[in-house]
Design a protein around this motif. Structure first.
Motif, PDB file in Angstrom:
ATOM      1  N   ILE A 290     -30.630  23.311 -12.563  1.00  0.00           N
ATOM      2  CA  ILE A 290     -31.270  24.092 -13.626  1.00  0.00           C
ATOM      3  C   ILE A 290     -32.333  24.970 -12.984  1.00  0.00           C
ATOM      4  O   ILE A 290     -33.233  24.478 -12.298  1.00  0.00           O
ATOM      5  N   THR A 291     -32.220  26.272 -13.197  1.00  0.00           N
ATOM      6  CA  THR A 291     -33.138  27.244 -12.610  1.00  0.00           C
ATOM      7  C   THR A 291     -33.826  28.031 -13.707  1.00  0.00           C
ATOM      8  O   THR A 291     -33.175  28.488 -14.654  1.00  0.00           O
ATOM      9  N   LEU A 292     -35.131  28.207 -13.573  1.00  0.00           N
ATOM     10  CA  LEU A 292     -35.899  28.964 -14.559  1.00  0.00           C
ATOM     11  C   LEU A 292     -35.927  30.438 -14.139  1.00  0.00           C
ATOM     12  O   LEU A 292     -36.535  30.804 -13.135  1.00  0.00           O
ATOM     13  N   LEU A 293     -35.250  31.290 -14.908  1.00  0.00           N
ATOM     14  CA  LEU A 293     -35.128  32.705 -14.580  1.00  0.00           C
ATOM     15  C   LEU A 293     -36.221  33.558 -15.202  1.00  0.00           C
ATOM     16  O   LEU A 293     -36.598  34.594 -14.641  1.00  0.00           O
TER      17      LEU A 293
ATOM     18  N   ASP B 102     -26.287  25.361 -14.061  1.00  0.00           N
ATOM     19  CA  ASP B 102     -25.080  25.359 -13.232  1.00  0.00           C
ATOM     20  C   ASP B 102     -24.570  23.928 -13.149  1.00  0.00           C
ATOM     21  O   ASP B 102     -25.249  23.053 -12.576  1.00  0.00           O
ATOM     22  N   THR B 103     -23.404  23.663 -13.720  1.00  0.00           N
ATOM     23  CA  THR B 103     -22.863  22.305 -13.725  1.00  0.00           C
ATOM     24  C   THR B 103     -21.998  22.022 -12.504  1.00  0.00           C
ATOM     25  O   THR B 103     -21.504  20.904 -12.337  1.00  0.00           O
ATOM     26  N   GLY B 104     -21.811  23.038 -11.660  1.00  0.00           N
ATOM     27  CA  GLY B 104     -20.888  22.907 -10.535  1.00  0.00           C
ATOM     28  C   GLY B 104     -19.559  23.549 -10.830  1.00  0.00           C
ATOM     29  O   GLY B 104     -18.853  23.994  -9.914  1.00  0.00           O
ATOM     30  N   THR B 105     -19.199  23.605 -12.101  1.00  0.00           N
ATOM     31  CA  THR B 105     -17.942  24.241 -12.516  1.00  0.00           C
ATOM     32  C   THR B 105     -18.161  25.334 -13.565  1.00  0.00           C
ATOM     33  O   THR B 105     -17.304  26.202 -13.741  1.00  0.00           O
ATOM     34  N   HIS B 106     -19.285  25.281 -14.282  1.00  0.00           N
ATOM     35  CA  HIS B 106     -19.570  26.263 -15.326  1.00  0.00           C
ATOM     36  C   HIS B 106     -21.029  26.716 -15.256  1.00  0.00           C
ATOM     37  O   HIS B 106     -21.871  26.018 -14.659  1.00  0.00           O
TER      38      HIS B 106
ATOM     39  N   ILE C  72     -28.413  34.730  -8.162  1.00  0.00           N
ATOM     40  CA  ILE C  72     -27.629  34.174  -9.269  1.00  0.00           C
ATOM     41  C   ILE C  72     -26.781  35.288  -9.876  1.00  0.00           C
ATOM     42  O   ILE C  72     -27.304  36.332 -10.284  1.00  0.00           O
ATOM     43  N   ASN C  73     -25.490  35.064  -9.931  1.00  0.00           N
ATOM     44  CA  ASN C  73     -24.538  36.057 -10.420  1.00  0.00           C
ATOM     45  C   ASN C  73     -24.306  35.868 -11.918  1.00  0.00           C
ATOM     46  O   ASN C  73     -23.543  34.998 -12.328  1.00  0.00           O
TER      47      ASN C  73
ATOM     48  N   PHE D 261     -34.357  22.634 -10.452  1.00  0.00           N
ATOM     49  CA  PHE D 261     -34.302  21.172 -10.571  1.00  0.00           C
ATOM     50  C   PHE D 261     -32.850  20.731 -10.440  1.00  0.00           C
ATOM     51  O   PHE D 261     -31.963  21.291 -11.088  1.00  0.00           O
ATOM     52  N   GLU D 262     -32.626  19.727  -9.594  1.00  0.00           N
ATOM     53  CA  GLU D 262     -31.264  19.264  -9.328  1.00  0.00           C
ATOM     54  C   GLU D 262     -31.083  17.826  -9.787  1.00  0.00           C
ATOM     55  O   GLU D 262     -31.984  16.989  -9.644  1.00  0.00           O
ATOM     56  N   PHE D 263     -29.907  17.557 -10.321  1.00  0.00           N
ATOM     57  CA  PHE D 263     -29.555  16.220 -10.807  1.00  0.00           C
ATOM     58  C   PHE D 263     -28.174  15.879 -10.232  1.00  0.00           C
ATOM     59  O   PHE D 263     -27.156  16.380 -10.700  1.00  0.00           O
ATOM     60  N   PRO D 264     -28.160  15.030  -9.177  1.00  0.00           N
ATOM     61  CA  PRO D 264     -26.904  14.761  -8.472  1.00  0.00           C
ATOM     62  C   PRO D 264     -25.828  14.122  -9.340  1.00  0.00           C
ATOM     63  O   PRO D 264     -24.636  14.292  -9.080  1.00  0.00           O
TER      64      PRO D 264
END
Length: 278
Positions: free
Chosen positions: A4-7, A28-32, A53-54, A274-277
């Motif tokens: 999760i990135t704060l833009l 970003d869920t890794g797939t969506h 970020i695209n 913030f990353e959540f493995p």
């Protein structure tokens, strides 16, 4: 891995980042990819480009509510995110104003692009709904949030007309929640429905899954001491591991949150990630 990135946010510290009064989150869920809110419109595309970020890869755009600091960038981002589905509450398109007793007319805080439904000509697909929706696999909107407790309100003076005779209950307010193996990650827009009302609603939707992390705005700038104390008490009962509050939360509330939850609050501004493995 969920990232999760704060833009867009009121404050920016890293070189080249732009701050503005508003909010936009990239999930970003890794797939969506989900864009939650769009800021006022001056910073979103510039900050996304700076962060690599695209936005063309956006699968879903979710509006937390119809205020301009969350919807102002929608028109511009839809020119880039050509394949994204747009999700919003039906009352997000209402005229919206704020004001005080010291002025005869309210200040408009809605934008033509949303108020006049112009987004329907630009978005690949539009979903207008009051109910919770899984916008991509594993990312949910709350839909309309019941107002249950007696200490939360919309957080300010909001109206549906310039004469300020029709209060806006902000029924369009909604948040996002993401179930993970270690609990829910919740992202607020402004929590006009009340953060505790929101968490209670999410609990009902998820069989009261534990809370892992909380992010976003709480709109406690004008909170009474009673509301502030009741909010802190309720948040303690959820035992969140991490909290990143910002935007409309308010300086006094931020100070109290950091005092009440030592070691759990994190700085949250443009480019925070913030990353959540799992």
């Amino acid at each position: 891995m969920i990232t999760i990135t704060l833009l867009v946010e009121n404050t920016a510290r890293d070189a080249g980042m732009l701050g503005e009064h508003g909010l936009a989150w990239w999930i970003d869920t890794g797939t969506h990819h989900v864009l939650f809110d769009t800021g006022q419109g001056m910073a979103l595309l510039k900050n996304a480009m700076r962060l690599g970020i695209n936005l063309e890869s956006t699968d879903a755009i979710v509006l937390s509510h119809g205020h301009s600091d969350h919807t102002g960038g929608l028109e511009e981002v839809l020119t880039v995110a050509k394949h994204a589905t747009l999700y919003l509450h039906p009352r997000a398109t209402e005229p919206k104003y704020t004001g005080s007793d010291h002025k005869p007319h309210g200040r408009r805080i809605s934008v033509d692009f949303v108020e006049k439904n112009a987004f329907r000509l630009s978005a690949a697909r539009v979903e207008v709904t009051r109910v919770p929706v899984e916008v991509v696999s594993g990312v949910w909107t709350t839909g309309e949030i019941p107002r249950i407790n007696d200490f939360e309100d919309t957080g300010g003076r909001f109206f549906l007309n310039a004469a300020m005779t029709r209060p806006d209950p902000l029924l369009d307010d909604q948040s996002i929640f993401i179930p993970t193996a270690k609990g829910l990650v919740v992202v607020f827009g402004c929590a006009h429905a009340g953060s505790i009302n929101t968490l209670g609603h999410i609990g009902n939707l998820t069989n009261h899954a534990p809370i892992r992390a909380l992010f976003g705005g709480l709109h406690l700038e004008n909170a009474t001491p009673r509301r502030m104390d009741a909010t802190m008490k309720a948040l303690r009962e959820y035992h969140p591991e991490k909290m990143g509050f910002c935007h409309c939360t308010g300086f006094q509330a931020m100070r109290k949150l950091w005092d009440e939850f030592p070691g759990k609050c994190v700085q949250t501004q443009v480019s925070s990630q913030f990353e959540f493995p799992d």
